[in-house]
Design a protein around this motif. Sequence first.
Motif, PDB file in Angstrom:
ATOM      1  N   GLU A 160       2.653  -1.343   2.900  1.00 33.62           N
ATOM      2  CA  GLU A 160       1.654  -0.665   3.894  1.00 33.62           C
ATOM      3  C   GLU A 160       1.269   0.578   3.296  1.00 33.62           C
ATOM      4  O   GLU A 160       1.712   0.972   2.242  1.00 33.62           O
ATOM      5  CB  GLU A 160       2.550  -0.193   5.281  1.00 33.62           C
ATOM      6  CG  GLU A 160       2.839  -1.198   5.993  1.00 33.62           C
ATOM      7  CD  GLU A 160       3.339  -0.825   7.458  1.00 33.62           C
ATOM      8  OE1 GLU A 160       2.772   0.221   7.905  1.00 33.62           O
ATOM      9  OE2 GLU A 160       4.410  -1.228   7.853  1.00 33.62           O
ATOM     10  N   GLU A 162      -1.653   3.641   3.510  1.00 28.67           N
ATOM     11  CA  GLU A 162      -2.454   4.829   4.300  1.00 28.67           C
ATOM     12  C   GLU A 162      -3.417   5.387   3.201  1.00 28.67           C
ATOM     13  O   GLU A 162      -2.774   6.146   2.139  1.00 28.67           O
ATOM     14  CB  GLU A 162      -1.510   5.840   4.948  1.00 28.67           C
ATOM     15  CG  GLU A 162      -2.122   6.750   5.584  1.00 28.67           C
ATOM     16  CD  GLU A 162      -2.572   6.573   6.876  1.00 28.67           C
ATOM     17  OE1 GLU A 162      -3.457   7.346   7.524  1.00 28.67           O
ATOM     18  OE2 GLU A 162      -2.458   5.282   7.336  1.00 28.67           O
ATOM     19  N   THR A 163      -4.671   5.442   3.267  1.00 28.82           N
ATOM     20  CA  THR A 163      -5.463   6.017   2.240  1.00 28.82           C
ATOM     21  C   THR A 163      -5.600   7.136   2.461  1.00 28.82           C
ATOM     22  O   THR A 163      -5.311   7.762   3.649  1.00 28.82           O
ATOM     23  CB  THR A 163      -6.963   5.348   2.183  1.00 28.82           C
ATOM     24  OG1 THR A 163      -7.638   5.510   3.537  1.00 28.82           O
ATOM     25  CG2 THR A 163      -7.044   3.914   2.004  1.00 28.82           C
ATOM     26  N   ALA A 279      -4.018   6.924  -2.259  1.00 28.54           N
ATOM     27  CA  ALA A 279      -3.249   6.460  -1.054  1.00 28.54           C
ATOM     28  C   ALA A 279      -1.581   6.589  -1.060  1.00 28.54           C
ATOM     29  O   ALA A 279      -1.044   6.682  -2.255  1.00 28.54           O
ATOM     30  CB  ALA A 279      -3.526   4.920  -1.257  1.00 28.54           C
ATOM     31  N   ARG A 293       2.886   8.666   7.279  1.00 27.69           N
ATOM     32  CA  ARG A 293       1.326   8.733   7.756  1.00 27.69           C
ATOM     33  C   ARG A 293       0.944  10.298   7.759  1.00 27.69           C
ATOM     34  O   ARG A 293      -0.143  10.759   7.773  1.00 27.69           O
ATOM     35  CB  ARG A 293       0.989   7.739   8.887  1.00 27.69           C
ATOM     36  CG  ARG A 293       0.812   6.450   8.644  1.00 27.69           C
ATOM     37  CD  ARG A 293       0.296   5.712   9.806  1.00 27.69           C
ATOM     38  NE  ARG A 293       0.147   4.407   9.545  1.00 27.69           N
ATOM     39  CZ  ARG A 293       1.217   3.341   9.914  1.00 27.69           C
ATOM     40  NH1 ARG A 293       2.344   3.717  10.671  1.00 27.69           N
ATOM     41  NH2 ARG A 293       1.042   2.222   9.671  1.00 27.69           N
ATOM     42  N   SER A 294       2.025  11.055   8.627  1.00 25.17           N
ATOM     43  CA  SER A 294       1.716  12.359   8.905  1.00 25.17           C
ATOM     44  C   SER A 294       1.606  13.278   7.717  1.00 25.17           C
ATOM     45  O   SER A 294       1.143  14.435   7.604  1.00 25.17           O
ATOM     46  CB  SER A 294       2.787  12.866   9.608  1.00 25.17           C
ATOM     47  OG  SER A 294       4.140  13.062   9.114  1.00 25.17           O
ATOM     48  N   ALA A 296      -0.126  12.345   4.777  1.00 25.35           N
ATOM     49  CA  ALA A 296      -1.320  11.923   4.229  1.00 25.35           C
ATOM     50  C   ALA A 296      -2.445  13.125   4.524  1.00 25.35           C
ATOM     51  O   ALA A 296      -3.117  13.462   3.361  1.00 25.35           O
ATOM     52  CB  ALA A 296      -2.103  10.763   4.866  1.00 25.35           C
TER      53      ALA A 296
END
Length: 304
Positions: A160, A162-163, A279, A293-294, A296
Amino acid sequence: MILPSPQQLRYLSALADHGHFGRAAAACAVTQSTLSAGILALERQLDTALIERGATKRPVFTPIGLEVVARARAALSALEAVAETAAATRDPLSGPLRLGVIPTIGPFLLPRLMPALRKAFPRLKLYLREDMTERLMAHLDAGKLDLLLLALPCDCSVAEIETIAPDPFLLALPANHRLAALPQVPLGALAGERVLLLEDGHCLRAQAQEACGLPRGLSAEGFAATSLHTLVQMVAGGLGLTLLPRLAVEGGVLNGTDLVVRPVQADTPGEATPARTLALAWRPRSPRAAEFRSLAPAIAEGVG
């Protein structure tokens, strides 16, 4: 049916990882005899030989042994996910996090990123591993790493993504080079120039070639480097030009040289600025996906 214990699976996985009974035992914090006995008990439970026992001191796994190792790793990863799910609910972004980072990011971003992460997430304990993308992906898949900080495009379809932020390419060249007089260098102007790149195996090489659409005939055969610092020294020595990520330039990769950098631009108006993309990557369906994700935005702020 008596099922294998997690400890037995750890012993077997460690032996496959280290290829040596003594080192595997040390990694598991047990004696060699304890590890050997645990694997032997596992073989008896499964009623099959997992390791060939002959004259060689190095363990050789049987075909079924290799398959059991793969399933052992998957089972251990699933068990860890159970604990991670509960931990993530209790205290997000705390405890150990095994982060893999590629060499063209780590030295240039981590010095300014780590203090910010320690301040924002004081209970997070980061364990870092620097390696090339292919090996980091293998470690992620095997459950040895939790999260990767890498650059796209790359062969990471099994994870998975996340950029975080684009990282434009800059042309590094001697100050007296004819192209240094330009405020921006069109990609077509590189035709006929000797452009030095990292050696095969580094994702940055392919990213520079793809993002910049290097013209046919652009060649630096016989010239390649294993690090950006070496690449910069080759350019400083008059061997050619190179394309560097802005992150590396801002991180000081040109310090101690007289080289200058110029932005590069696509030959066709309206096309995007040639860049790679930073990413994060993690295993699909990870219970910590929301945590990852947090991270990023914090990393994006560090990129600037």
